[in-house]
Design a protein around this motif. Structure first.
Motif, PDB file in Angstrom:
ATOM      1  N   ASN A  88     -91.987 -43.775  35.635  1.00  0.00           N
ATOM      2  CA  ASN A  88     -92.724 -44.681  34.758  1.00  0.00           C
ATOM      3  C   ASN A  88     -92.319 -44.466  33.290  1.00  0.00           C
ATOM      4  O   ASN A  88     -91.454 -43.639  32.989  1.00  0.00           O
ATOM      5  N   LEU A  89     -92.969 -45.214  32.400  1.00  0.00           N
ATOM      6  CA  LEU A  89     -92.470 -45.305  31.028  1.00  0.00           C
ATOM      7  C   LEU A  89     -92.474 -43.976  30.261  1.00  0.00           C
ATOM      8  O   LEU A  89     -91.452 -43.589  29.691  1.00  0.00           O
ATOM      9  N   SER A  90     -93.609 -43.254  30.250  1.00  0.00           N
ATOM     10  CA  SER A  90     -93.682 -42.047  29.416  1.00  0.00           C
ATOM     11  C   SER A  90     -92.656 -41.012  29.848  1.00  0.00           C
ATOM     12  O   SER A  90     -91.982 -40.402  29.016  1.00  0.00           O
ATOM     13  N   SER A  92     -89.909 -41.619  31.464  1.00  0.00           N
ATOM     14  CA  SER A  92     -88.576 -42.162  31.171  1.00  0.00           C
ATOM     15  C   SER A  92     -88.213 -41.977  29.711  1.00  0.00           C
ATOM     16  O   SER A  92     -87.055 -41.713  29.375  1.00  0.00           O
ATOM     17  N   LEU A  93     -89.220 -42.109  28.818  1.00  0.00           N
ATOM     18  CA  LEU A  93     -88.962 -41.892  27.393  1.00  0.00           C
ATOM     19  C   LEU A  93     -88.534 -40.445  27.147  1.00  0.00           C
ATOM     20  O   LEU A  93     -87.872 -40.133  26.175  1.00  0.00           O
ATOM     21  N   CYS A  94     -88.942 -39.549  28.063  1.00  0.00           N
ATOM     22  CA  CYS A  94     -88.610 -38.136  27.914  1.00  0.00           C
ATOM     23  C   CYS A  94     -87.421 -37.730  28.786  1.00  0.00           C
ATOM     24  O   CYS A  94     -87.178 -36.528  28.984  1.00  0.00           O
ATOM     25  N   CYS A 127     -96.456 -43.456  37.951  1.00  0.00           N
ATOM     26  CA  CYS A 127     -97.118 -42.480  37.074  1.00  0.00           C
ATOM     27  C   CYS A 127     -97.949 -41.439  37.825  1.00  0.00           C
ATOM     28  O   CYS A 127     -98.786 -41.754  38.656  1.00  0.00           O
ATOM     29  N   LEU A 128     -97.687 -40.160  37.526  1.00  0.00           N
ATOM     30  CA  LEU A 128     -98.405 -39.049  38.145  1.00  0.00           C
ATOM     31  C   LEU A 128     -99.485 -38.484  37.219  1.00  0.00           C
ATOM     32  O   LEU A 128    -100.065 -37.444  37.502  1.00  0.00           O
ATOM     33  N   ALA A 129     -99.735 -39.173  36.101  1.00  0.00           N
ATOM     34  CA  ALA A 129    -100.662 -38.665  35.079  1.00  0.00           C
ATOM     35  C   ALA A 129    -100.179 -37.328  34.521  1.00  0.00           C
ATOM     36  O   ALA A 129    -100.947 -36.412  34.275  1.00  0.00           O
ATOM     37  N   SER A 130     -98.857 -37.230  34.371  1.00  0.00           N
ATOM     38  CA  SER A 130     -98.246 -36.069  33.719  1.00  0.00           C
ATOM     39  C   SER A 130     -97.511 -36.515  32.463  1.00  0.00           C
ATOM     40  O   SER A 130     -96.520 -35.904  32.072  1.00  0.00           O
ATOM     41  N   CYS A 131     -97.994 -37.588  31.855  1.00  0.00           N
ATOM     42  CA  CYS A 131     -97.275 -38.216  30.750  1.00  0.00           C
ATOM     43  C   CYS A 131     -97.087 -37.252  29.573  1.00  0.00           C
ATOM     44  O   CYS A 131     -96.107 -37.347  28.849  1.00  0.00           O
ATOM     45  N   GLY A 132     -98.035 -36.339  29.390  1.00  0.00           N
ATOM     46  CA  GLY A 132     -97.942 -35.417  28.260  1.00  0.00           C
ATOM     47  C   GLY A 132     -97.042 -34.234  28.543  1.00  0.00           C
ATOM     48  O   GLY A 132     -96.745 -33.440  27.655  1.00  0.00           O
ATOM     49  N   TYR A 143     -97.032 -30.025  41.388  1.00  0.00           N
ATOM     50  CA  TYR A 143     -96.434 -30.722  40.249  1.00  0.00           C
ATOM     51  C   TYR A 143     -95.445 -29.786  39.555  1.00  0.00           C
ATOM     52  O   TYR A 143     -95.722 -28.593  39.394  1.00  0.00           O
ATOM     53  N   GLU A 145     -93.429 -29.809  35.859  1.00  0.00           N
ATOM     54  CA  GLU A 145     -93.504 -30.601  34.628  1.00  0.00           C
ATOM     55  C   GLU A 145     -92.558 -30.075  33.555  1.00  0.00           C
ATOM     56  O   GLU A 145     -91.963 -29.004  33.707  1.00  0.00           O
TER      57      GLU A 145
ATOM     58  N   THR B  89    -102.013 -42.253  30.726  1.00  0.00           N
ATOM     59  CA  THR B  89    -103.353 -41.668  30.649  1.00  0.00           C
ATOM     60  C   THR B  89    -103.441 -40.401  31.482  1.00  0.00           C
ATOM     61  O   THR B  89    -103.103 -40.414  32.672  1.00  0.00           O
ATOM     62  N   PHE B  90    -103.895 -39.307  30.861  1.00  0.00           N
ATOM     63  CA  PHE B  90    -103.994 -38.047  31.620  1.00  0.00           C
ATOM     64  C   PHE B  90    -105.127 -37.176  31.119  1.00  0.00           C
ATOM     65  O   PHE B  90    -105.066 -35.963  31.158  1.00  0.00           O
ATOM     66  N   ARG B  93    -107.754 -35.924  34.127  1.00  0.00           N
ATOM     67  CA  ARG B  93    -107.125 -34.789  34.788  1.00  0.00           C
ATOM     68  C   ARG B  93    -107.481 -33.484  34.054  1.00  0.00           C
ATOM     69  O   ARG B  93    -107.777 -32.464  34.681  1.00  0.00           O
ATOM     70  N   ARG B 124    -107.846 -39.440  42.726  1.00  0.00           N
ATOM     71  CA  ARG B 124    -106.559 -39.959  43.204  1.00  0.00           C
ATOM     72  C   ARG B 124    -105.855 -38.914  44.074  1.00  0.00           C
ATOM     73  O   ARG B 124    -105.943 -37.705  43.834  1.00  0.00           O
TER      74      ARG B 124
END
Lengths: 161, 425
Positions: A88-90, A92-94, A127-132, A143, A145, B89-90, B93, B124
């Motif tokens: 996903n986007l975030s 991919s930006l990284c 998205c895995l909600a690991s964007c940060g 996970y 990261e 969004t995270f 979590r 999720r």
């Protein structure tokens, strides 16, 4: 009336009956019981679908519709390492595109394929909600990261042993 | 320089912050104990007075939502939406992993307020560690009598069942979530009836987001005035902003509503990576319209300011893109996500999302034409409002905003762009 050749263990039957008391309908047990089945039997075969249907008092066809709608149920014999790289986007930006391409090269397969020895499957996922903490990947239940090519290489070395 | 305002993150950061012993030593469950002496209506009034707005995306006033429940009802359910899947969004979590007892305390307070004896928490499927943490926390809470047969007072049960999803973005849509718990495919329901009238198992149901519920202990303990002292008039309290993409220090930052977006990006997240310039920013998760750098630096982090700029604060998922970002490539990522996640129930969305993804890919790879770009815009316009849920809007908004605000980039990718066609006779 039972059709399935597969059976729950006694402990599992107890666990399922305890869960049943938490829901007003048997139908609502379907997702929890599918998860238990996947944990116990490794994947959701047609035979397991029949067992789940009996347990939740519904039709195998309905269980099939769920097992195919939700992407996390394994419909084939599971693979030792299912590498799922966030696309996903975030991430991919990284730089997740480079991570994915590197793993493709190392394993000699494309995303969506499995290695001939059946040890690795590679999937580009959402998205895995690991964007940060991207780029991120999920391998089986864990996970990984802030991936770098070096980190990925070290992991692959370990798993290829 | 702006700084964080810490309400929800107060107990986080220690290695054992997720345990009951650690949480209790730092004050957990004091607020929920206070509600045992209060009438449910008093708690509802407190939350209404606080002005708390939902943190899942829509920003609906929480106390007001609770009052939609019918007066006479034989059962009420609370569903906790922990299906955090909105790209960018995270923050839920973080709560689940680092302070699950903050959430459980919020659940207990909400259950007391709406007279709910059984809450279901939908998490999720990919969230293995968060799932482990919230289950362990629920077990601890049961063992301590904070959940269970007398958790709401003598003979007043509050049960909490953790229900694991299995990989479907759409289950974050509240009625899809209800269907998923009921053992159906996660496909949204027609509204009305609204869940507060006909919800889970046909009973009146409130669905609240994790972060929303995590605000309740503070509101109950310190009172609505203390809560309203933070943030803006229309967006009280703090907001957990997930910042990702091209910044030096990505992460979840808790800020008082109303701080400048520039402060969040530059002071807290360390600015755009490598000293580059900002090109674009998605303020509230991938579904919210993208902002140009100029727009982004002019807004504040609150519902009304971002809305006035033509976007939404949504789930607080802030995706930062620097000057090197190809905006057609960025939209390609998002368009493929939505095509993958459309539940397939409504034709305009099922077919439209696939066509949109295909056309964006065609343009991104230099094969698109002017006619394709027009088709893209017309498709986006046609799917909006023509489906059961807002998924199609969530797809159309990024498409329209990317194409409108970065039109020159899309045109530069076209096979029949002006520069090449000008060579023709």
């Amino acid at each position: 009336m039972t059709h399935s050749m597969t059976r729950w263990s006694a402990a599992r039957t107890e666990e399922i009956e305890a869960l049943r008391r938490r829901y007003p309908t048997d139908h609502a047990l379907l997702l929890p019981v599918l998860w238990i089945a996947q944990r116990d039997f490794g994947w959701i075969s047609h035979d397991v679908m029949e067992l789940v249907a009996e347990t939740c008092r519904t039709s195998p066809a309905h269980v099939y519709s769920l097992a195919t709608f939700y992407t996390m149920f394994e419909l084939e014999k599971p693979i030792r390492y299912h590498i799922q790289v966030c696309n996903n986007l975030s991430c991919s930006l990284c730089g997740s595109e480079g991570i994915l391409a590197h793993i493709e090269k190392r394993l000699g397969i494309r995303a969506g394929e499995a290695t001939a020895d059946g040890r690795f499957r590679l999937t580009a996922v959402e998205c895995l909600a690991s964007c940060g903490t991207g780029p991120a990947m999920q391998v089986n239940d864990a996970y990984y990261e802030k991936l770098t090519l070096e980190k990925v290489d070290a992991l692959l070395e370990e798993w290829m042993k | 320089m702006i700084a964080e305002t810490i309400l929800l993150k107060a107990r986080m950061g220690n290695t054992d912050s997720h345990t009951l012993a650690s949480a209790r030593a730092a004050g957990a469950y004091r607020a929920s104990a206070k509600t045992l002496a209060a009438a449910p209506e008093e708690i509802v009034q407190l939350v209404k007075d606080s002005g708390l707005r939902g943190r899942g995306g829509a920003g609906f006033p929480t106390g007001l939502k609770w009052t939609f429940l019918p007066k006479n009802r034989d059962a009420t359910y609370l569903c906790v939406n922990a299906d955090e899947s909105e790209p960018g969004t995270f923050k839920d979590r973080l709560i689940l992993e680092e302070d699950p007892h903050l959430l459980i305390e919020g659940i207990v307070i909400a259950c007391r307020a709406i007279r709910c004896a059984h809450a279901y928490l939908y998490i999720r499927g990919e969230f293995c560690l968060p799932h482990e943490r919230i289950r362990a926390a629920a077990d601890e809470a049961y063992a301590a009598g904070l959940l269970g047969p007398n958790a709401g007072g003598p003979g007043q049960a509050i049960d909490l069942t953790i229900h694991r999803g299995a990989g479907a973005y759409i289950c974050g849509e509240e009625t899809a979530l209800l269907n998923s718990i009921e053992g159906k495919k996660g496909q949204p329901r027609m509204k009305p009836p609204f869940p507060t009238n006909v919800g889970l198992f046909g009973k009146p149901t409130v669905i609240n987001n994790v972060e929303t519920l995590a605000n309740l202990p503070f509101i109950v303990e310190k009172g609505p005035d203390a809560y309203r002292a933070i943030g803006t008039e229309k967006s009280p309290g703090t907001r957990l902003m997930s910042v990702s993409g091209h910044v030096e220090r990505p992460g979840v930052y808790e800020v008082a509503h109303g701080v400048p977006m520039r402060g969040l990006i530059e002071d807290l997240a360390g600015g755009v990576r490598g000293g580059r310039k900002l090109k674009a920013l998605i303020p509230g998760g991938s579904s919210t319209p993208v902002l140009t750098a100029e727009e982004a630096y002019a807004v504040n982090v609150d519902f009304e300011s971002v809305q006035a700029a033509g976007s939404m604060l949504g789930s607080g998922g802030c995706i930062v893109m620097d000057e090197t970002t190809d905006m057609v490539w960025a939209l390609d990522k998002l368009a493929h996500f939505y095509a993958h996640e459309s539940c397939g129930q409504c034709t305009p969305c099922r077919e439209g999302s696939g066509w949109i993804a295909e056309i964006v890919r065609k343009i991104a790879t230099g094969k698109g034409t002017r006619a394709d770009l027009e088709k893209l815009e017309s498709l986006a316009a046609q799917i909006v409002g023509n489906t059961i849920c807002v998924f199609s809007d969530a797809l159309a908004m990024p498409v329209v905003s990317h194409v409108t605000k970065f039109r020159a980039e899309f045109e530069a990718h076209l096979a029949d762009r002006a520069s090449s066609s000008s060579a023709a006779p």
